[in-house]
Scaffold this active site. Structure first.
Site, mmCIF file in Angstrom:
data_model
loop_
_atom_site.group_PDB
_atom_site.id
_atom_site.type_symbol
_atom_site.label_atom_id
_atom_site.label_comp_id
_atom_site.label_asym_id
_atom_site.label_seq_id
_atom_site.Cartn_x
_atom_site.Cartn_y
_atom_site.Cartn_z
ATOM 1 C CB SER A 150 87.598 -0.274 4.808
ATOM 2 O OG SER A 150 87.570 0.801 5.728
ATOM 3 C CB SER A 199 41.603 -32.998 9.167
ATOM 4 O OG SER A 199 42.048 -32.160 10.216
ATOM 5 C CB THR A 200 44.182 -28.331 9.064
ATOM 6 O OG1 THR A 200 43.327 -27.434 8.365
ATOM 7 C CG2 THR A 200 45.533 -27.669 9.277
#
Length: 468
Positions: A319, A141-142
């Protein structure tokens, strides 16, 4: 023009690209889930883990007689191709999805089934020969596949983090040894405190990260407790006798990990405590790593009008308007990684708390955030080490001047002259700029030689300092 094939599920028929290994369930998920734009393929550890779980299931089902040997062999070969890194682009489902990971599991089932079909000489989509559900998902199952795969994926990712965190820890230790002789002023509350060495400061960085490595290692065995065989809610419905034992045995053999079945499969199906624990450990590492980066930026501040105690390697112009400015960009980047990890911990906490009854529907978010946090931290550690720490240098003369005129050293005299007298001497030294040893001698509190010996750098740092 793109060719299509038609596939059907319980909701009806849907066109799927003819060259896709995924099928109708994945196609519906692609329609439904587009929130993040991040596919499952972005987490290769999870894709590989899903394939490994499916390979172990095929081997177990073949062993107990629940799967035709020829089909089982084709499924295993398909899984191995994915484990080796192939076909990951066939996992396009968005990482944020409803259904507790069902779309993830079905994406894997379909890709593996179609790869197996090709190996057996059939066209993609011939699910009457190899079915994503009846064969690839047999006895599964998942709700037990997805959490198991997620545990394996997180375990693998954490191991990778440790391989990068270790060298970063060693890099700080090496700087501790390099700076062992460099005396400086320690600070508390950003105010001058007592002398120490720069080596002690950097060694402490390494020690605190080594502690987090130990905490990460402690979580690994907890991730290796898995719930395969639990199926939908932990009752094992649809499994064949002997499957649960066989699948865990084969998965352990494939991964080389000491995997163990959960004590209570019903509890394990709804419990996400281990993901909370891992998230907490990652947050702890992130907070401490960010604090170190804050310290590095502060120690390197200036260079003319800040603390200016160390130099960080210049990485780029800082900068667009101020020529010559260079910013501490690597620590700043790592800071932001750490903020993201701390935020992820809040989301994981909310997801864990909001799981209802026998299943937590929000494990896809937990898995995505955990794997992303680990990956970012891993890359951050690498960048911090290679682009910053190894190239740090000390302003030794500047530090020596600061230490020489620091009144914090008077603390070393308190056992000999008392706290009140030491406080008076400290205040007088600050007001006059006079030498502490001279003031102590002038006040008749200690002779000059004794005061100078107690205030010598070696004495101030708890005898000779070796390796920081």
């Amino acid at each position: 023009m793109t060719a299509f094939r038609t596939e059907c599920d319980s909701l009806g028929a849907l066109c799927v690209p003819a060259d896709a290994y995924w099928g109708v369930h994945t196609a519906r998920a692609l329609e439904n889930f587009q929130a993040s734009g991040i596919p499952l393929a972005a987490h290769p550890d999870l894709v590989r883990a899903l394939a490994t779980v499916k390979r172990a299931a095929a081997r177990a089902n073949r062993e107990i007689g629940a799967l035709d040997p020829e089909i089982a062999q084709a499924v295993e070969a398909a899984c191995q191709a994915i484990e080796a890194g192939g076909h990951h682009e066939q996992f396009p489902v968005d990482v944020i999805q409803g259904g507790a990971g069902t779309s993830t599991n079905m994406n894997a089932n379909e890709v593996i089934a179609n790869l197996a079909l090709e190996r057996l000489g059939f066209e993609r989509g011939r699910y009457d020969q190899v079915s994503p559900l009846d064969h690839v998902n047999r006895c599964q199952s998942t709700n037990d596949v997805y959490p198991t795969a997620l545990r394996l994926a997180v375990s693998s990712a954490l191991t990778g983090l440790l391989t990068e965190l270790g060298p970063l820890t060693e890099a700080f230790a090496a700087k501790g040894a390099e700076f062992a002789h460099v005396v400086k002023v320690g600070r508390t509350q950003l105010q001058d405190a007592v002398p120490m060495t720069l080596g002690q400061e950097f060694t402490a960085f390494g020690v605190t990260l080594a502690e987090d490595m130990a905490r990460i290692r402690e979580t690994l065995p907890l991730l290796h407790e898995i719930s395969l065989g639990a199926t939908a809610i932990g009752t094992g419905i649809t499994t064949e006798p002997g499957y649960a034992e066989a699948v865990i045995r084969h998965l352990a053999a494939f991964t080389g990990l000491d995997l163990k079945p959960a004590f209570d499969l019903v509890e394990a199906t709804s419990d996400t405590g281990v993901f909370l624990l891992v998230s907490g450990v990652l947050k702890r590492l992130a907070v401490k790593l960010s604090k170190i980066c804050n310290d590095l930026r502060l120690l390197a501040s200036g260079p003319q009008n800040g603390l200016g105690e160390i130099n960080l390697p210049p990485r780029q112009a800082g900068s667009s308007i101020m020529p010559g400015k260079v910013n501490p960009v690597i620590p700043e980047m790592v800071n932001q990684i750490c903020y993201a990890v701390a935020g992820a911990d809040v989301s994981i906490t909310m997801a864990a708390e909001n799981g209802q009854l026998q299943l937590n529907a929000f494990e896809p978010l937990m898995g995505h955030l955990l794997l992303t946090s680990v990956r970012w931290l891993t890359r951050g550690c690498t960048a911090l080490r290679t682009h910053c720490v190894v190239g740090i240098t000390a302003h030794e003369e500047h530090l020596a001047r600061q230490a020489a005129r620091s009144v914090g050293s008077v603390t070393a005299l308190t056992p000999y002259i008392g706290y009140a007298a030491a406080a008076r001497i400290a205040k007088q030294a600050l007001e006059t700029g006079s030498n502490v040893a001279d003031l102590v001698a002038q006040a008749g509190l200690l002779d000059q030689a004794k005061a100078q010996k107690l205030l010598a750098p070696v004495s101030l740092n708890g005898s000779a300092v070796t390796g920081g």
